[in-house]
Design an enzyme around this catalytic site. Structure first.
Site, PDB file in Angstrom:
ATOM      1  N   ALA A 174       0.818  -1.214   0.000  1.00 22.75           N
ATOM      2  CA  ALA A 174       0.000   0.000   0.000  1.00 22.75           C
ATOM      3  C   ALA A 174       0.850   1.262   0.000  1.00 22.75           C
ATOM      4  O   ALA A 174       0.505   2.254  -0.649  1.00 22.75           O
ATOM      5  CB  ALA A 174      -0.943  -0.007   1.208  1.00 22.75           C
ATOM      6  N   GLN A 198      -5.424   4.972  -2.442  1.00 24.15           N
ATOM      7  CA  GLN A 198      -6.018   6.031  -1.632  1.00 24.15           C
ATOM      8  C   GLN A 198      -5.169   7.295  -1.754  1.00 24.15           C
ATOM      9  O   GLN A 198      -4.016   7.237  -2.185  1.00 24.15           O
ATOM     10  CB  GLN A 198      -6.101   5.540  -0.176  1.00 24.15           C
ATOM     11  CG  GLN A 198      -6.900   6.394   0.752  1.00 24.15           C
ATOM     12  CD  GLN A 198      -6.030   7.345   1.553  1.00 24.15           C
ATOM     13  OE1 GLN A 198      -4.816   7.279   1.528  1.00 24.15           O
ATOM     14  NE2 GLN A 198      -6.692   8.240   2.270  1.00 24.15           N
ATOM     15  N   TYR A 200      -3.397   9.315   0.028  1.00 21.00           N
ATOM     16  CA  TYR A 200      -2.096   9.474   0.659  1.00 21.00           C
ATOM     17  C   TYR A 200      -1.016   8.612   0.005  1.00 21.00           C
ATOM     18  O   TYR A 200       0.144   8.698   0.384  1.00 21.00           O
ATOM     19  CB  TYR A 200      -2.182   9.127   2.155  1.00 21.00           C
ATOM     20  CG  TYR A 200      -2.756  10.244   2.993  1.00 21.00           C
ATOM     21  CD1 TYR A 200      -1.939  11.259   3.489  1.00 21.00           C
ATOM     22  CD2 TYR A 200      -4.110  10.293   3.294  1.00 21.00           C
ATOM     23  CE1 TYR A 200      -2.461  12.286   4.265  1.00 21.00           C
ATOM     24  CE2 TYR A 200      -4.644  11.311   4.066  1.00 21.00           C
ATOM     25  CZ  TYR A 200      -3.813  12.311   4.552  1.00 21.00           C
ATOM     26  OH  TYR A 200      -4.339  13.326   5.311  1.00 21.00           O
ATOM     27  N   LYS A 201      -1.393   7.772  -0.940  1.00 23.05           N
ATOM     28  CA  LYS A 201      -0.439   6.866  -1.562  1.00 23.05           C
ATOM     29  C   LYS A 201       0.245   7.500  -2.776  1.00 23.05           C
ATOM     30  O   LYS A 201      -0.153   8.547  -3.260  1.00 23.05           O
ATOM     31  CB  LYS A 201      -1.157   5.570  -1.983  1.00 23.05           C
ATOM     32  CG  LYS A 201      -1.946   4.912  -0.849  1.00 23.05           C
ATOM     33  CD  LYS A 201      -1.087   4.687   0.385  1.00 23.05           C
ATOM     34  CE  LYS A 201      -1.782   3.833   1.442  1.00 23.05           C
ATOM     35  NZ  LYS A 201      -2.938   4.517   2.071  1.00 23.05           N
ATOM     36  N   LEU A 202       1.276   6.824  -3.280  1.00 25.96           N
ATOM     37  CA  LEU A 202       2.068   7.363  -4.390  1.00 25.96           C
ATOM     38  C   LEU A 202       1.225   7.532  -5.644  1.00 25.96           C
ATOM     39  O   LEU A 202       1.451   8.445  -6.438  1.00 25.96           O
ATOM     40  CB  LEU A 202       3.251   6.436  -4.690  1.00 25.96           C
ATOM     41  CG  LEU A 202       4.250   6.995  -5.689  1.00 25.96           C
ATOM     42  CD1 LEU A 202       5.305   7.823  -4.974  1.00 25.96           C
ATOM     43  CD2 LEU A 202       4.905   5.895  -6.502  1.00 25.96           C
TER      44      LEU A 202
END
Length: 417
Positions: A174, A198, A200-202
């Site tokens: 994740a 989501q 906040y992910k890369l």
């Protein structure tokens, strides 16, 4: 650490944006999302799969990871759950997870009706292979190594333990989309890999996830589980795999279009982040009191976070405050920079063995004959590493001048010119 403050901070400009992913939004995202709207098709199983953006996203990840199967789902947690169900994990099984990971890793184990076993992390802030092996019992069915903060786990050691004990490995990728370990894409090394999209992910699709696997049965069962009506779409490639009740974890075409646009620029994004991190790390390598986080494969580090350790917790807290005063925001366990929801002792419903039903939980169901206990102090090494850790968020937009500000601020906060 001596005090060496000047009247003005090193940096007065803002540091970095909160998000790596959505800062990259441009005409490509707009084009792909509008294409879905123009087609008037937001549900992937309506019409030809050749025209589905979810199917295109799956192909992109099959090619990137060099795996046989990818399945797009609506969240990273959904990916973990469906992958475990796909692998046959369920009541009576134990699954080993690290003490430092987002609570969803352990929660997904419970939703699959298995019991999470929590083990120490080491100076990589990822699963300690020795602690992993010590936690194996006759009930252990799988291991979930988590590539935290973009750092690849010690996968050689973990896979050796898993193969020797005949355990499944489901990688939680994740926080490390785009990362590698010794030339292999993270998520392609274990029996399955699970990704999150989501914000906040890369890579972001707002929400979303992906399962990657080379195992036909894991893929077939995960596909069935991710869609309670999967048997009605005529897509089951493995008719010998019997249908069973599933959830609705399908990814929408709009999420898929956004994820597709974002995923097409992963390599460029990681390359920019790596340049930033390498410059700052090299600039502070001469500070003996500062221990950089050990990275099992530096070439595979996604590099959106610079983490290091101070000699003790009190020194880390003082340093963190001084660094913030110099204009470089940073995280510790005291300011939620290492967020509470990622530290095992704060997983209240797991520590207290609380399920959705008091009468029937994975811990007390008839199929489980083990006895896993939890306590806030059960992983002292993890708490020690985290208490001494300082984390600085990095961003692909940082210039050489920005990096040099961070280097100067770190030296100054350490009492050095």
């Amino acid at each position: 650490m001596t005090t060496n403050h000047q009247s003005s901070p090193v940096r007065t400009k803002p540091w970095v944006p909160v998000f790596v992913s959505s800062e990259e939004f441009d005409d490509r995202e707009r084009e792909y999302v509008l294409r879905v709207i123009d087609k008037k098709r937001s549900f992937r199983f309506h019409g030809s799969q050749e025209e589905s953006d979810a199917a295109r996203l799956e192909k992109l990840y099959r090619d990137r990871l060099n795996v046989s199967h990818c399945l797009a789902v609506n969240a990273g947690t959904s990916a973990l759950i469906a992958a475990m169900i796909g692998a046959g994990i369920g009541p009576g099984d134990e699954v080993i997870v690290p003490a430092y990971t987002y609570i969803a890793t352990a929660s997904a184990v419970l939703i699959a009706r298995a019991v999470p076993v929590i083990v120490e992390v080491d100076d990589t802030l990822t699963m300690d292979p020795q602690a992993l092996e010590a936690a194996i019992t006759p009930h252990t069915k799988a291991i979930i190594p988590v590539h935290m903060k973009g750092i690849p786990c010690q996968m050689d050691e973990i896979m050796e333990v898993a193969r020797r004990h005949r355990l499944l490995v489901i990688e939680d990728v994740a926080q490390a989309n785009g990362g590698t370990y010794k030339g292999r894409a993270l998520g392609s090394i274990g029996d399955a890999g699970c990704f999150s999209f989501q914000q906040y992910k890369l890579v972001t699709a707002g929400e979303g996830g992906m399962i990657a696997t080379n195992h036909d049965i894991i893929y077939a069962r995960a596909s069935i589980y991710h869609d309670s009506a999967y048997g009605f779409w005529g897509l089951n490639q493995y008719p010998d795999v019997k249908l069973f009740p599933g959830e609705n974890y399908r990814m929408s075409e709009i999420n898929a279009a956004l994820g597709l646009a974002q995923s097409e620029r992963i390599d460029s994004l990681v390359s920019r982040l790596q340049r930033v991190k390498k410059r700052i790390a090299a600039g502070i390598a001469d500070i003996p009191e500062l221990q950089l986080q050990r990275i099992p494969d530096p070439d595979g580090d996604v590099s959106y976070s610079l983490n290091f350790f101070l000699p003790d917790a009190a020194t880390a807290e003082r340093f963190s405050k001084r660094l913030a005063e110099e204009g470089i925001p940073n995280g510790t366990i005291h300011n939620n920079g290492f967020a509470d929801r990622h530290i095992y002792k704060n997983w209240t419903y797991i520590m207290e063995k609380q399920g959705a039903s008091e009468r029937d939980t994975p811990w007390n169901c008839a199929s489980y004959t083990g006895n896993v206990e939890y306590s806030p102090d059960m992983c002292p090494n993890t708490l020690d590493w985290l208490s001494r850790a300082v984390s600085i968020s990095l961003h692909q937009s940082l210039t050489e001048e920005d990096c040099d500000d961070a280097i100067k601020a770190i030296h100054k906060a350490m009492g050095r010119n």
